[in-house]
Design a protein around this motif. Structure first.
Motif, PDB file in Angstrom:
ATOM      1  N   ALA A  20       0.831  -1.206   0.000  1.00 29.32           N
ATOM      2  CA  ALA A  20       0.000   0.000   0.000  1.00 29.32           C
ATOM      3  C   ALA A  20       0.860   1.249   0.000  1.00 29.32           C
ATOM      4  N   GLY A  21       1.968   1.223   0.731  1.00 30.44           N
ATOM      5  CA  GLY A  21       2.863   2.378   0.789  1.00 30.44           C
ATOM      6  C   GLY A  21       3.492   2.689  -0.557  1.00 30.44           C
ATOM      7  N   ILE A  22       3.921   1.647  -1.263  1.00 37.83           N
ATOM      8  CA  ILE A  22       4.520   1.850  -2.585  1.00 37.83           C
ATOM      9  C   ILE A  22       3.470   2.341  -3.572  1.00 37.83           C
ATOM     10  N   GLY A  23       2.256   1.777  -3.505  1.00 35.38           N
ATOM     11  CA  GLY A  23       1.175   2.250  -4.363  1.00 35.38           C
ATOM     12  C   GLY A  23       0.881   3.724  -4.137  1.00 35.38           C
ATOM     13  N   ALA A  24       0.833   4.116  -2.859  1.00 36.13           N
ATOM     14  CA  ALA A  24       0.591   5.523  -2.518  1.00 36.13           C
ATOM     15  C   ALA A  24       1.747   6.393  -2.995  1.00 36.13           C
ATOM     16  N   ALA A  27       1.491   7.067  -6.637  1.00 36.72           N
ATOM     17  CA  ALA A  27       0.388   7.979  -6.923  1.00 36.72           C
ATOM     18  C   ALA A  27       0.781   9.435  -6.720  1.00 36.72           C
ATOM     19  N   ILE A  28       1.583   9.708  -5.708  1.00 35.65           N
ATOM     20  CA  ILE A  28       1.930  11.089  -5.365  1.00 35.65           C
ATOM     21  C   ILE A  28       3.274  11.512  -5.950  1.00 35.65           C
ATOM     22  N   GLY A  29       4.138  10.532  -6.284  1.00 36.65           N
ATOM     23  CA  GLY A  29       5.404  10.829  -6.952  1.00 36.65           C
ATOM     24  C   GLY A  29       6.425  11.533  -6.087  1.00 36.65           C
ATOM     25  N   LYS A  30       7.061  12.564  -6.641  1.00 38.97           N
ATOM     26  CA  LYS A  30       8.187  13.230  -5.980  1.00 38.97           C
ATOM     27  C   LYS A  30       7.792  13.959  -4.697  1.00 38.97           C
ATOM     28  N   ASP A  31       6.506  14.179  -4.473  1.00 40.68           N
ATOM     29  CA  ASP A  31       6.065  14.859  -3.258  1.00 40.68           C
ATOM     30  C   ASP A  31       6.040  13.939  -2.041  1.00 40.68           C
ATOM     31  N   ALA A  32       6.292  12.649  -2.257  1.00 39.59           N
ATOM     32  CA  ALA A  32       6.234  11.682  -1.156  1.00 39.59           C
ATOM     33  C   ALA A  32       7.632  11.338  -0.649  1.00 39.59           C
ATOM     34  N   PHE A  33       7.738  11.163   0.653  1.00 34.94           N
ATOM     35  CA  PHE A  33       8.954  10.680   1.298  1.00 34.94           C
ATOM     36  C   PHE A  33       8.573   9.415   2.054  1.00 34.94           C
ATOM     37  N   LEU A 265      -1.640  -2.781  -2.903  1.00 30.88           N
ATOM     38  CA  LEU A 265      -0.977  -1.780  -3.729  1.00 30.88           C
ATOM     39  C   LEU A 265      -2.004  -0.898  -4.432  1.00 30.88           C
ATOM     40  N   ASP A 266      -3.040  -1.517  -4.968  1.00 30.74           N
ATOM     41  CA  ASP A 266      -4.094  -0.795  -5.668  1.00 30.74           C
ATOM     42  C   ASP A 266      -4.816   0.178  -4.728  1.00 30.74           C
ATOM     43  N   GLN A 267      -5.129  -0.279  -3.523  1.00 28.74           N
ATOM     44  CA  GLN A 267      -5.852   0.561  -2.566  1.00 28.74           C
ATOM     45  C   GLN A 267      -4.988   1.712  -2.053  1.00 28.74           C
ATOM     46  N   MET A 270      -5.076   4.221  -4.934  1.00 30.43           N
ATOM     47  CA  MET A 270      -6.376   4.870  -5.082  1.00 30.43           C
ATOM     48  C   MET A 270      -6.691   5.800  -3.916  1.00 30.43           C
ATOM     49  N   PHE A 271      -6.202   5.479  -2.723  1.00 25.97           N
ATOM     50  CA  PHE A 271      -6.438   6.345  -1.569  1.00 25.97           C
ATOM     51  C   PHE A 271      -5.859   7.732  -1.818  1.00 25.97           C
ATOM     52  N   LEU A 272      -4.649   7.785  -2.355  1.00 28.16           N
ATOM     53  CA  LEU A 272      -4.015   9.077  -2.626  1.00 28.16           C
ATOM     54  C   LEU A 272      -4.656   9.775  -3.821  1.00 28.16           C
ATOM     55  N   ILE A 273      -5.000   9.016  -4.860  1.00 31.27           N
ATOM     56  CA  ILE A 273      -5.634   9.608  -6.032  1.00 31.27           C
ATOM     57  C   ILE A 273      -6.982  10.226  -5.656  1.00 31.27           C
ATOM     58  N   ASN A 274      -7.790   9.470  -4.912  1.00 28.17           N
ATOM     59  CA  ASN A 274      -9.096   9.977  -4.500  1.00 28.17           C
ATOM     60  C   ASN A 274      -8.964  11.195  -3.600  1.00 28.17           C
ATOM     61  N   LYS A 275      -7.962  11.184  -2.727  1.00 27.04           N
ATOM     62  CA  LYS A 275      -7.732  12.301  -1.826  1.00 27.04           C
ATOM     63  C   LYS A 275      -7.334  13.549  -2.610  1.00 27.04           C
TER      64      LYS A 275
END
Length: 286
Positions: A20-24, A27-33, A265-267, A270-275
């Motif tokens: 789930a962490g990798i999926g998120a 989704a967010i790309g370079k803004d994620a740490f 991974l999918d969830q 999608m959690f970040l995309i929906n947010k």
């Protein structure tokens, strides 16, 4: 918190390089740490030798669908949804590299404090020592909620210690389990036989390993040709899927709460995309 160097800032802190962490993160790309306390990825399924419940349904996100196709092409995923866990690890690492995700392994979260002006101050410890970072939001995908180090989540449900079995003959018949707390599941290939020993929640790691080895040492004759090939390095746990809002801007989405690695991974994605879509809609409305 004390400051030991120039404070880094990130829009989003993701706790755990879980599925789930990798999926998120993708989704967010370079803004994620992404911070991970171990040196591995997808450990809640791979390290626990837990293939999850096989499902052949199509994922929601484009990224998860592409990964599903890649896993099918690499013969890591069966048409029925069964998965070859060891082969998924390098695929995840490749995607972390290709997506240029900012990941820091062997990193522990020590404390989190909300900042008066918004966001959070997070104290972490890694090979470089103590460091304080500022983040706008936090997404915790770990099983024990590692972003709350003073209040870790402890499941009261039973857990299991899993292990791969080995037999010299690929087409050998697998006997029935010989213990009431023992079950057998299969991975992608016929030779992937996984034994699961169900345990009470309070049993610690050394005792659990001893129980598994003692049980195997006393196995009946029909199991004598099978050997323990590899024992999981962590428990398979039962944790609710979430998401749970710990505070505004701080969510817990335990990866292990989903049925299988691909769904997790999918969830996460999608959690970040929906947010992001909800935030964009609110800005447009405002």
């Amino acid at each position: 918190m004390s400051h030991h160097r120039k404070t880094r800032h990130y829009p989003l802190l993701i706790c755990g390089t879980s599925f789930a962490g990798i999926g998120a993160g993708v989704a967010i790309g370079k803004d994620a740490f992404l911070v991970e306390r171990s040196s591995s990825v997808g450990h809640e399924f791979i390290g626990a030798i837990h293939p999850g419940v096989a499902r052949d349904k199509l994922p929601n996100s484009t990224f998860a669908r592409e990964l599903q196709e890649e896993m099918l092409d690499r013969n890591l995923l069966g048409e029925d949804g069964t998965i070859h866990l060891p082969g998924v690890h390098p695929v995840l690492c490749k995607h972390i590299h290709d997506q240029a995700l900012h990941v820091q392994f062997m990193t522990e979260i020590l404390a989190v404090e909300r900042l008066p002006q918004g966001g959070f101050e997070v104290e972490i410890f890694h090979s470089g020592g103590l460091e304080t970072i500022h983040v706008n939001e936090i997404l915790d995908t770990t099983s024990t909620r590692l972003s709350t180090p003073q209040n870790l989540y402890t499941s009261t449900d039973k857990k299991s210690l899993n292990a791969y079995l080995h037999h010299a003959e690929n087409d050998a018949h697998t006997p029935e389990p010989f213990h009431e707390e023992m079950s057998i599941v299969h991975g992608r290939f016929p030779t992937e036989i996984i034994v699961k020993l169900t345990l009470d929640a309070e049993i610690e790691w050394p005792e659990a390993r001893k129980m598994l080895h003692d049980l195997w040492a006393s196995r009946p004759k029909e199991w004598s040709s099978y050997t323990l090939a590899a024992v999981a390095d962590q428990f398979e746990m039962k944790v609710p899927a979430g998401p749970f809002e710990l505070e505004k801007g701080w969510n817990w989405l335990p990866s292990i709460g989903f049925e299988n690695p691909l769904e997790a991974l999918d969830q996460g994605y999608m959690f970040l995309i929906n947010k992001e879509e909800l935030t964009h809609a609110a800005i447009q409305k405002g």
